[in-house]
Design a protein around this motif. Structure first.
Motif, PDB file in Angstrom:
ATOM      1  N   ALA A   1      55.408  53.324  19.448  1.00 21.80           N
ATOM      2  CA  ALA A   1      55.512  52.138  20.786  1.00 21.80           C
ATOM      3  C   ALA A   1      54.528  51.829  21.722  1.00 21.80           C
ATOM      4  N   ARG A   2      55.163  51.094  22.459  1.00 23.39           N
ATOM      5  CA  ARG A   2      53.442  50.116  23.265  1.00 23.39           C
ATOM      6  C   ARG A   2      53.299  49.709  24.351  1.00 23.39           C
ATOM      7  N   PHE A   3      52.551  50.119  25.531  1.00 20.07           N
ATOM      8  CA  PHE A   3      52.909  49.889  26.670  1.00 20.07           C
ATOM      9  C   PHE A   3      51.555  48.920  27.217  1.00 20.07           C
ATOM     10  N   ALA A   4      51.604  47.897  27.839  1.00 16.07           N
ATOM     11  CA  ALA A   4      50.876  47.657  29.042  1.00 16.07           C
ATOM     12  C   ALA A   4      50.116  47.871  29.935  1.00 16.07           C
ATOM     13  N   ALA A   5      48.684  47.620  30.072  1.00 16.52           N
ATOM     14  CA  ALA A   5      48.243  48.326  30.880  1.00 16.52           C
ATOM     15  C   ALA A   5      47.164  46.951  32.285  1.00 16.52           C
ATOM     16  N   ARG A   6      48.018  46.835  33.404  1.00 20.17           N
ATOM     17  CA  ARG A   6      47.357  45.592  34.054  1.00 20.17           C
ATOM     18  C   ARG A   6      46.561  45.810  34.410  1.00 20.17           C
ATOM     19  N   LEU A   7      46.014  45.143  34.541  1.00 16.30           N
ATOM     20  CA  LEU A   7      44.418  45.067  35.031  1.00 16.30           C
ATOM     21  C   LEU A   7      43.584  44.025  35.516  1.00 16.30           C
ATOM     22  N   SER A   8      42.956  43.641  36.121  1.00 11.87           N
ATOM     23  CA  SER A   8      41.944  42.789  37.521  1.00 11.87           C
ATOM     24  C   SER A   8      42.489  42.028  36.984  1.00 11.87           C
ATOM     25  N   GLY A   9      43.170  40.826  37.963  1.00 13.84           N
ATOM     26  CA  GLY A   9      43.528  39.614  37.950  1.00 13.84           C
ATOM     27  C   GLY A   9      45.118  39.824  36.975  1.00 13.84           C
ATOM     28  N   LYS A  10      44.456  39.106  36.259  1.00 15.10           N
ATOM     29  CA  LYS A  10      46.042  38.255  35.598  1.00 15.10           C
ATOM     30  C   LYS A  10      45.823  38.740  34.036  1.00 15.10           C
ATOM     31  N   GLN A  11      44.476  39.674  33.957  1.00 15.75           N
ATOM     32  CA  GLN A  11      44.372  39.892  32.402  1.00 15.75           C
ATOM     33  C   GLN A  11      45.069  40.781  32.660  1.00 15.75           C
ATOM     34  N   VAL A  12      45.682  41.286  30.852  1.00 13.82           N
ATOM     35  CA  VAL A  12      46.636  42.688  30.555  1.00 13.82           C
ATOM     36  C   VAL A  12      46.229  42.316  28.937  1.00 13.82           C
ATOM     37  N   LEU A  13      46.200  44.073  29.118  1.00 12.93           N
ATOM     38  CA  LEU A  13      45.580  44.564  28.129  1.00 12.93           C
ATOM     39  C   LEU A  13      46.824  45.559  27.560  1.00 12.93           C
ATOM     40  N   THR A  14      47.420  45.395  26.068  1.00 14.27           N
ATOM     41  CA  THR A  14      48.280  46.138  25.259  1.00 14.27           C
ATOM     42  C   THR A  14      47.957  46.641  25.186  1.00 14.27           C
ATOM     43  N   ILE A  15      47.503  48.592  24.915  1.00 12.90           N
ATOM     44  CA  ILE A  15      46.528  49.649  24.256  1.00 12.90           C
ATOM     45  C   ILE A  15      49.092  50.359  23.240  1.00 12.90           C
ATOM     46  N   SER A  16      47.667  50.503  22.443  1.00 15.68           N
ATOM     47  CA  SER A  16      49.472  51.440  21.477  1.00 15.68           C
ATOM     48  C   SER A  16      49.212  53.082  21.498  1.00 15.68           C
ATOM     49  N   ARG A  17      50.376  53.371  22.256  1.00 14.49           N
ATOM     50  CA  ARG A  17      50.405  55.058  21.508  1.00 14.49           C
ATOM     51  C   ARG A  17      49.729  56.206  20.438  1.00 14.49           C
ATOM     52  N   PHE A  18      49.908  54.629  19.156  1.00 12.80           N
ATOM     53  CA  PHE A  18      49.189  55.473  18.228  1.00 12.80           C
ATOM     54  C   PHE A  18      48.189  55.002  17.936  1.00 12.80           C
ATOM     55  N   ASP A  19      47.807  53.658  18.695  1.00  6.36           N
ATOM     56  CA  ASP A  19      45.892  54.133  18.486  1.00  6.36           C
ATOM     57  C   ASP A  19      45.065  55.198  19.862  1.00  6.36           C
ATOM     58  N   MET A  20      45.899  55.463  21.166  1.00  2.00           N
ATOM     59  CA  MET A  20      45.260  56.336  21.885  1.00  2.00           C
ATOM     60  C   MET A  20      46.199  57.334  21.217  1.00  2.00           C
TER      61      MET A  20
ATOM     62  N   LEU B   1      40.013  34.815  32.072  1.00  2.83           N
ATOM     63  CA  LEU B   1      39.693  33.843  31.522  1.00  2.83           C
ATOM     64  C   LEU B   1      40.526  32.173  31.826  1.00  2.83           C
ATOM     65  N   GLN B   2      40.937  32.827  32.489  1.00  3.80           N
ATOM     66  CA  GLN B   2      42.490  32.009  33.281  1.00  3.80           C
ATOM     67  C   GLN B   2      42.339  31.435  34.318  1.00  3.80           C
ATOM     68  N   ALA B   3      42.592  30.072  34.208  1.00  4.96           N
ATOM     69  CA  ALA B   3      42.157  29.615  35.303  1.00  4.96           C
ATOM     70  C   ALA B   3      43.022  29.396  36.319  1.00  4.96           C
ATOM     71  N   LEU B   4      42.444  28.767  37.403  1.00  2.00           N
ATOM     72  CA  LEU B   4      42.521  28.894  39.136  1.00  2.00           C
ATOM     73  C   LEU B   4      44.059  28.299  39.069  1.00  2.00           C
ATOM     74  N   GLU B   5      45.907  28.949  39.699  1.00  2.00           N
ATOM     75  CA  GLU B   5      46.910  27.961  39.630  1.00  2.00           C
ATOM     76  C   GLU B   5      46.998  28.093  40.655  1.00  2.00           C
ATOM     77  N   VAL B   6      48.251  26.816  41.576  1.00  2.00           N
ATOM     78  CA  VAL B   6      48.311  26.815  43.240  1.00  2.00           C
ATOM     79  C   VAL B   6      49.364  27.894  42.470  1.00  2.00           C
ATOM     80  N   GLY B   7      49.274  29.007  44.760  1.00  2.00           N
ATOM     81  CA  GLY B   7      49.178  29.875  45.387  1.00  2.00           C
ATOM     82  C   GLY B   7      48.382  30.757  44.584  1.00  2.00           C
ATOM     83  N   ASP B   8      47.586  31.081  44.181  1.00  2.02           N
ATOM     84  CA  ASP B   8      46.109  31.757  44.029  1.00  2.02           C
ATOM     85  C   ASP B   8      45.491  32.059  45.296  1.00  2.02           C
ATOM     86  N   LYS B   9      44.625  32.663  45.444  1.00  2.00           N
ATOM     87  CA  LYS B   9      43.684  32.409  45.988  1.00  2.00           C
ATOM     88  C   LYS B   9      41.963  32.651  45.463  1.00  2.00           C
TER      89      LYS B   9
END
Length: 208
Positions: free
Chosen positions: A3-22, A42-50
């Motif tokens: 099973a995998r779950f995603a931890a949303r981090l700063s900005g738009k960056q998303v890290l997927t971590i495995s329960r198995f790995d943990m 390292l994603q570019a700003l998009e319309v609507g971003d501050k």
């Protein structure tokens, strides 16, 4: 199952971590999480971003400006460029004309280069730039605005509230956008729909 779950981090960056790995490698997983927390997106700003703060270490022309701290009156155009870039050099006369024409309408242009001071200063001696020019310390502005997206020049229009309302090549529709902004008729949602329709039409024409 793994099973995998995603931890949303700063900005738009998303890290997927495995329960198995943990479970089996907690130190490795913890280190990866810590690294992700301190690594900028390292994603570019998009319309609507501050707009994030500019990483300018020194201004070679014009006064210091910061679109991330809006004054409620100024629309900013942040243009990422470099002296070695042919398309950037070709854009300068066009940007000079727009700055002159729109200066009295609350539009301020900011040209940000990641190059060394001497390189940019020598360039300005032979190529007049009629708007503010700043030196990007450690490419902080490029990373915050353009991210890992390839290609300069790239312009970002930031409205009076500090929000990105348009981004693209400065020779591709920027003047029309700014004219509408100055007139108070610019609608980013309408522009997005129009752009999407034009893209779909072009794609359909190529297929046909």
């Amino acid at each position: 199952p793994d099973a995998r779950f995603a931890a949303r981090l700063s900005g738009k960056q998303v890290l997927t971590i495995s329960r198995f790995d943990m479970t089996l490698t907690p130190r490795v997983a913890a280190a990866a999480l810590a690294l992700a927390l301190i690594t900028p997106s390292l994603q570019a700003l998009e319309v609507g971003d501050k707009a994030p703060p500019l990483g300018v270490g020194k201004w070679l022309a014009g006064k210091a400006e910061d679109p991330s701290r809006p004054d409620g009156k100024t629309t900013y155009v942040v243009e990422l460029w470099a002296t070695w870039c042919p398309a950037c050099r070709m854009s300068i006369p066009h940007l000079n004309k727009m700055q002159k024409r729109l200066a009295g309408k609350g539009v301020t242009f900011l040209g940000i280069s990641p190059e060394e001071e001497k390189v940019v200063a020598d360039f300005l001696k032979t190529t007049p730039i009629r708007y503010s020019v700043g030196l990007d310390t450690n490419s902080a502005t490029l990373n915050a605005y353009k991210g890992a997206v390839d290609g300069i020049p790239r312009a970002f229009v930031i409205d009076k509230t500090g929000v990105v309302i348009w981004t693209g090549h400065p020779m591709d529709g920027l003047d029309r956008v700014l004219d509408r902004v100055a007139a108070g008729t610019f609608d980013p949602k309408l522009l997005a729909k129009t752009t999407q329709a034009e893209t779909e039409l072009q794609a359909a024409t190529q297929i046909a």
